[in-house]
Design a protein around this motif. Structure first.
Motif, mmCIF file in Angstrom:
data_model
loop_
_atom_site.group_PDB
_atom_site.id
_atom_site.type_symbol
_atom_site.label_atom_id
_atom_site.label_comp_id
_atom_site.label_asym_id
_atom_site.label_seq_id
_atom_site.Cartn_x
_atom_site.Cartn_y
_atom_site.Cartn_z
ATOM 1 N N VAL A 128 -5.228 7.065 2.619
ATOM 2 C CA VAL A 128 -5.725 8.064 1.669
ATOM 3 C C VAL A 128 -4.631 9.041 1.241
ATOM 4 N N ARG A 129 -3.494 8.975 1.891
ATOM 5 C CA ARG A 129 -2.388 9.891 1.579
ATOM 6 C C ARG A 129 -1.136 9.092 1.229
ATOM 7 N N ARG A 130 -0.290 9.729 0.454
ATOM 8 C CA ARG A 130 0.929 9.099 -0.058
ATOM 9 C C ARG A 130 1.832 8.599 1.074
ATOM 10 N N HIS A 131 2.020 9.381 2.116
ATOM 11 C CA HIS A 131 2.909 8.950 3.202
ATOM 12 C C HIS A 131 2.340 7.728 3.928
ATOM 13 N N GLN A 132 1.005 7.607 3.996
ATOM 14 C CA GLN A 132 0.397 6.434 4.611
ATOM 15 C C GLN A 132 0.660 5.187 3.759
ATOM 16 N N LEU A 133 0.581 5.355 2.449
ATOM 17 C CA LEU A 133 0.877 4.245 1.533
ATOM 18 C C LEU A 133 2.328 3.819 1.694
ATOM 19 N N PHE A 134 3.238 4.784 1.788
ATOM 20 C CA PHE A 134 4.654 4.465 1.974
ATOM 21 C C PHE A 134 4.865 3.680 3.270
ATOM 22 N N LEU A 135 4.270 4.138 4.357
ATOM 23 C CA LEU A 135 4.456 3.466 5.647
ATOM 24 C C LEU A 135 3.882 2.047 5.629
ATOM 25 N N TRP A 136 2.724 1.863 5.016
ATOM 26 C CA TRP A 136 2.144 0.521 4.913
ATOM 27 C C TRP A 136 3.021 -0.378 4.039
ATOM 28 N N ALA A 137 3.488 0.169 2.911
ATOM 29 C CA ALA A 137 4.326 -0.620 1.997
ATOM 30 C C ALA A 137 5.633 -1.031 2.665
ATOM 31 N N ARG A 138 6.230 -0.145 3.438
ATOM 32 C CA ARG A 138 7.496 -0.445 4.099
ATOM 33 C C ARG A 138 7.314 -1.275 5.359
ATOM 34 N N GLY A 139 6.093 -1.361 5.867
ATOM 35 C CA GLY A 139 5.830 -2.123 7.077
ATOM 36 C C GLY A 139 5.128 -3.437 6.803
ATOM 37 N N ALA A 140 3.802 -3.407 6.857
ATOM 38 C CA ALA A 140 3.003 -4.636 6.746
ATOM 39 C C ALA A 140 3.191 -5.340 5.402
ATOM 40 N N LEU A 141 3.187 -4.580 4.307
ATOM 41 C CA LEU A 141 3.357 -5.209 2.996
ATOM 42 C C LEU A 141 4.752 -5.818 2.865
ATOM 43 N N HIS A 142 5.753 -5.096 3.326
ATOM 44 C CA HIS A 142 7.134 -5.578 3.265
ATOM 45 C C HIS A 142 7.309 -6.873 4.058
ATOM 46 N N ALA A 143 6.553 -7.005 5.141
ATOM 47 C CA ALA A 143 6.659 -8.209 5.974
ATOM 48 C C ALA A 143 6.234 -9.471 5.212
ATOM 49 N N VAL A 144 5.273 -9.347 4.297
ATOM 50 C CA VAL A 144 4.825 -10.528 3.554
ATOM 51 C C VAL A 144 5.433 -10.615 2.155
ATOM 52 N N LEU A 145 5.843 -9.470 1.596
ATOM 53 C CA LEU A 145 6.451 -9.443 0.266
ATOM 54 C C LEU A 145 7.658 -8.506 0.325
ATOM 55 N N PRO A 146 8.805 -9.018 0.790
ATOM 56 C CA PRO A 146 9.975 -8.162 0.974
ATOM 57 C C PRO A 146 10.377 -7.459 -0.333
ATOM 58 N N HIS A 147 10.612 -6.160 -0.213
ATOM 59 C CA HIS A 147 11.034 -5.362 -1.362
ATOM 60 C C HIS A 147 11.769 -4.127 -0.862
ATOM 61 N N ASP A 148 12.683 -3.628 -1.667
ATOM 62 C CA ASP A 148 13.386 -2.390 -1.359
ATOM 63 C C ASP A 148 12.821 -1.231 -2.169
ATOM 64 N N ILE A 149 12.215 -1.558 -3.301
ATOM 65 C CA ILE A 149 11.648 -0.563 -4.196
ATOM 66 C C ILE A 149 10.257 -1.030 -4.589
ATOM 67 N N LEU A 150 9.298 -0.134 -4.489
ATOM 68 C CA LEU A 150 7.946 -0.405 -4.961
ATOM 69 C C LEU A 150 7.618 0.657 -5.997
ATOM 70 N N LEU A 151 7.323 0.216 -7.205
ATOM 71 C CA LEU A 151 6.886 1.125 -8.264
ATOM 72 C C LEU A 151 5.396 0.901 -8.473
ATOM 73 N N CYS A 152 4.629 1.977 -8.402
ATOM 74 C CA CYS A 152 3.177 1.914 -8.557
ATOM 75 C C CYS A 152 2.799 2.677 -9.811
ATOM 76 N N GLY A 153 2.347 1.961 -10.817
ATOM 77 C CA GLY A 153 1.951 2.597 -12.067
ATOM 78 C C GLY A 153 0.461 2.498 -12.273
ATOM 79 N N HIS A 154 -0.086 3.506 -12.936
ATOM 80 C CA HIS A 154 -1.516 3.499 -13.235
ATOM 81 C C HIS A 154 -1.765 4.301 -14.496
ATOM 82 N N GLY A 155 -2.610 3.768 -15.367
ATOM 83 C CA GLY A 155 -2.977 4.507 -16.571
ATOM 84 C C GLY A 155 -3.282 3.582 -17.723
ATOM 85 N N ASP A 156 -3.214 4.150 -18.909
ATOM 86 C CA ASP A 156 -3.465 3.403 -20.135
ATOM 87 C C ASP A 156 -2.119 2.979 -20.697
ATOM 88 N N TRP A 157 -1.726 1.771 -20.418
ATOM 89 C CA TRP A 157 -0.401 1.267 -20.776
ATOM 90 C C TRP A 157 -0.256 1.090 -22.278
#
Length: 186
Positions: free
Chosen positions: A12-41
């Motif tokens: 629910v918080r930004r730092h939790q998203l960062f930790l998940w992205a750098r940990g569990a998500l990174h383990a299955v989809l390696p990345h150094d940079i994650l850009l998260c966009g949202h809106g009316d493109w």
């Protein structure tokens, strides 16, 4: 895989998203940079957050995230015209993706080996993501993994955004309440 998808339920918080992205998500989809966009493109009314394992230069942010000329907006257009299929752009072998050819100078200039772009429509708006890696194996399975990883990422990202809005509203309401209390004392 299943654990990766289940973990973001509590985010629910930004730092939790960062930790998940750098940990569990990174383990299955390696990345150094994650850009998260949202809106009316389509209206170029979107926000982009960056999560990186190393310093992220402002110039790189501008080249990727500028609403008019950034690679993220261009990748969104390619992704949308490609029936919402993940888009893999690589500077190495297999980097002959004609649609992503414009990306190559920017990626090479910043030492990025490959990017996977994917998103999901969300109630009239779209969540769109870029997983960028400086090095590592490039395989077609990255697009499949991005397809699997995007829904839980979007759910966590939207919870963070909604939590931010709720906290902002609560803080504003408390501030206004405190101000009116002070005014009534005088």
């Amino acid at each position: 895989g299943v654990q990766t998808c289940a973990l973001p339920i509590s985010i629910v918080r930004r730092h939790q998203l960062f930790l998940w992205a750098r940990g569990a998500l990174h383990a299955v989809l390696p990345h150094d940079i994650l850009l998260c966009g949202h809106g009316d493109w389509h209206r170029r009314a979107f926000t982009v957050e960056r999560f990186a394992s190393q310093p992220f230069p402002d110039r790189l942010y501008t080249e990727f995230c500028d609403a008019e000329s950034g690679l993220l907006a261009e990748a969104f257009n390619i992704w949308e015209s490609g029936n919402h299929q993940p888009l893999l752009v690589t500077t190495g072998k297999g980097g002959k993706n004609a649609q992503g050819r414009r990306f190559l100078p920017v990626l090479q200039r910043h030492g990025i080996d490959h990017c996977v772009f994917h998103g999901l429509p969300a109630g009239g708006q779209t969540a769109f993501y870029c997983f960028a890696a400086m090095q590592g194996p490039v395989a077609r399975q990255l697009t499949y993994i991005a397809e699997l990883a995007t829904p839980p990422l979007m759910a966590a990202h939207l919870r963070v955004l909604n939590g931010d809005r709720r906290r902002d509203y609560t803080s504003k309401a408390r501030s206004e309440e405190h101000t009116s209390e002070l005014q009534s004392q005088f």
